[in-house]
Design a protein around this motif. Structure first.
Motif, PDB file in Angstrom:
ATOM      1  N   ARG A 209      32.245   8.317  18.310  1.00 22.73           N
ATOM      2  CA  ARG A 209      31.414   7.552  19.268  1.00 22.73           C
ATOM      3  C   ARG A 209      30.932   6.251  18.631  1.00 22.73           C
ATOM      4  O   ARG A 209      30.931   5.197  19.273  1.00 22.73           O
ATOM      5  N   PHE A 210      30.535   6.292  17.373  1.00 20.19           N
ATOM      6  CA  PHE A 210      30.125   5.071  16.670  1.00 20.19           C
ATOM      7  C   PHE A 210      31.268   4.074  16.593  1.00 20.19           C
ATOM      8  O   PHE A 210      31.084   2.872  16.805  1.00 20.19           O
ATOM      9  N   ARG A 211      32.464   4.574  16.288  1.00 20.11           N
ATOM     10  CA  ARG A 211      33.631   3.672  16.200  1.00 20.11           C
ATOM     11  C   ARG A 211      33.939   3.044  17.553  1.00 20.11           C
ATOM     12  O   ARG A 211      34.277   1.854  17.637  1.00 20.11           O
TER      13      ARG A 211
ATOM     14  N   ASP B 148      33.851  -0.962  18.479  1.00 24.37           N
ATOM     15  CA  ASP B 148      34.941  -1.714  19.120  1.00 24.37           C
ATOM     16  C   ASP B 148      34.472  -2.449  20.370  1.00 24.37           C
ATOM     17  O   ASP B 148      34.988  -3.524  20.697  1.00 24.37           O
ATOM     18  N   GLU B 149      33.489  -1.892  21.078  1.00 15.86           N
ATOM     19  CA  GLU B 149      33.026  -2.476  22.341  1.00 15.86           C
ATOM     20  C   GLU B 149      31.819  -3.403  22.177  1.00 15.86           C
ATOM     21  O   GLU B 149      31.444  -4.085  23.135  1.00 15.86           O
ATOM     22  N   ALA B 150      31.227  -3.459  20.994  1.00 14.20           N
ATOM     23  CA  ALA B 150      30.009  -4.264  20.798  1.00 14.20           C
ATOM     24  C   ALA B 150      30.347  -5.756  20.808  1.00 14.20           C
ATOM     25  O   ALA B 150      31.183  -6.218  20.036  1.00 14.20           O
ATOM     26  N   PRO B 151      29.664  -6.552  21.671  1.00 13.29           N
ATOM     27  CA  PRO B 151      29.949  -7.987  21.741  1.00 13.29           C
ATOM     28  C   PRO B 151      29.146  -8.805  20.711  1.00 13.29           C
ATOM     29  O   PRO B 151      29.553  -9.908  20.347  1.00 13.29           O
ATOM     30  N   ILE B 152      28.040  -8.285  20.216  1.00  7.22           N
ATOM     31  CA  ILE B 152      27.156  -9.043  19.333  1.00  7.22           C
ATOM     32  C   ILE B 152      27.419  -8.642  17.879  1.00  7.22           C
ATOM     33  O   ILE B 152      27.488  -7.454  17.544  1.00  7.22           O
ATOM     34  N   ILE B 153      27.540  -9.657  17.011  1.00  3.43           N
ATOM     35  CA  ILE B 153      27.836  -9.430  15.598  1.00  3.43           C
ATOM     36  C   ILE B 153      26.755  -8.566  14.938  1.00  3.43           C
ATOM     37  O   ILE B 153      27.071  -7.682  14.131  1.00  3.43           O
ATOM     38  N   ALA B 154      25.489  -8.801  15.250  1.00  2.00           N
ATOM     39  CA  ALA B 154      24.398  -8.016  14.660  1.00  2.00           C
ATOM     40  C   ALA B 154      24.553  -6.532  14.992  1.00  2.00           C
ATOM     41  O   ALA B 154      24.297  -5.664  14.147  1.00  2.00           O
ATOM     42  N   ASP B 155      24.986  -6.236  16.214  1.00  2.00           N
ATOM     43  CA  ASP B 155      25.226  -4.842  16.602  1.00  2.00           C
ATOM     44  C   ASP B 155      26.388  -4.254  15.808  1.00  2.00           C
ATOM     45  O   ASP B 155      26.333  -3.097  15.381  1.00  2.00           O
ATOM     46  N   LYS B 156      27.437  -5.060  15.591  1.00  2.00           N
ATOM     47  CA  LYS B 156      28.597  -4.580  14.824  1.00  2.00           C
ATOM     48  C   LYS B 156      28.192  -4.280  13.378  1.00  2.00           C
ATOM     49  O   LYS B 156      28.639  -3.286  12.798  1.00  2.00           O
ATOM     50  N   ILE B 157      27.332  -5.133  12.799  1.00  2.00           N
ATOM     51  CA  ILE B 157      26.881  -4.913  11.427  1.00  2.00           C
ATOM     52  C   ILE B 157      26.080  -3.616  11.343  1.00  2.00           C
ATOM     53  O   ILE B 157      26.280  -2.792  10.434  1.00  2.00           O
ATOM     54  N   GLN B 158      25.190  -3.422  12.307  1.00  2.00           N
ATOM     55  CA  GLN B 158      24.385  -2.195  12.337  1.00  2.00           C
ATOM     56  C   GLN B 158      25.265  -0.949  12.526  1.00  2.00           C
ATOM     57  O   GLN B 158      25.085   0.070  11.858  1.00  2.00           O
ATOM     58  N   LEU B 159      26.220  -1.057  13.433  1.00  2.00           N
ATOM     59  CA  LEU B 159      27.122   0.070  13.677  1.00  2.00           C
ATOM     60  C   LEU B 159      28.024   0.328  12.468  1.00  2.00           C
ATOM     61  O   LEU B 159      28.358   1.482  12.170  1.00  2.00           O
TER      62      LEU B 159
END
Length: 167
Positions: free
Chosen positions: A109-111, A115-126
């Motif tokens: 689910r995290f992966r 893949d679906e996160a549009p914001i870089i900050a969200d990708k870093i957190q994930l």
């Protein structure tokens, strides 16, 4: 398949003057069964002109050889007491497997969210969450692999008493 561990506590008594031979037999049984003598505590007592020994031993034995070793230990002197407990630890195997499956699903689910996160900050957190989750999954996989090693041995607490002189 049920997973069982056993623990035994046994007290044997040998005749006066036979302690050293009985102890040698105990150590021979431990050695020949590839068991481990984890603790050995032998005390010598003197009462007047007579001496006697008491020995306390902790033995770890392969669970498959446990019954044979206990039978051999019972042949040393006279068995004064014997207690045995079995613990069914099958549930811990099952629970670990269920927990591993749940953690793998959480990782997926995290992966997917990554893949679906549009914001870089969200990708870093994930990305940090994914890293932690991968460590958790690896830890659980290693724990399950090592469980077989943990239940491979049963414990025997053996007490050897030399009969005291009646005089």
């Amino acid at each position: 398949e049920r997973k069982l561990t056993k623990t035994a506590s046994m007290t044997n008594e040998v005749r006066q003057g036979a302690f050293k031979d009985a102890e040698a037999k105990l150590k021979s049984i431990v050695s020949s069964s590839n068991s481990y003598l984890l603790n050995e505590n032998v005390n010598k007592y003197e009462t007047g002109w007579k001496t006697y020994y008491n020995g306390y031993y902790t033995i770890k034995v392969n669970t498959k050889k446990y019954n044979d070793v206990v039978l051999q230990l019972k042949s040393i002197g006279e068995v004064k007491s014997f207690n045995e407990n079995a613990e069914d630890i099958t549930g811990s195997y099952t629970n670990a497997g269920i927990e591993l499956d749940a953690e793998k699903q959480r990782l997926e689910r995290f992966r997917k969210m990554y893949d679906e996160a549009p914001i870089i900050a969200d990708k870093i957190q994930l990305n940090d969450k994914i890293f932690e989750q991968e460590r958790r999954v690896k830890y659980l996989e290693d724990s399950i692999k090592n469980m077989d090693k943990q239940v491979d041995y049963s414990a025997i607490y053996f007490t050897l008493n030399e009969k005291q002189s009646e005089y």
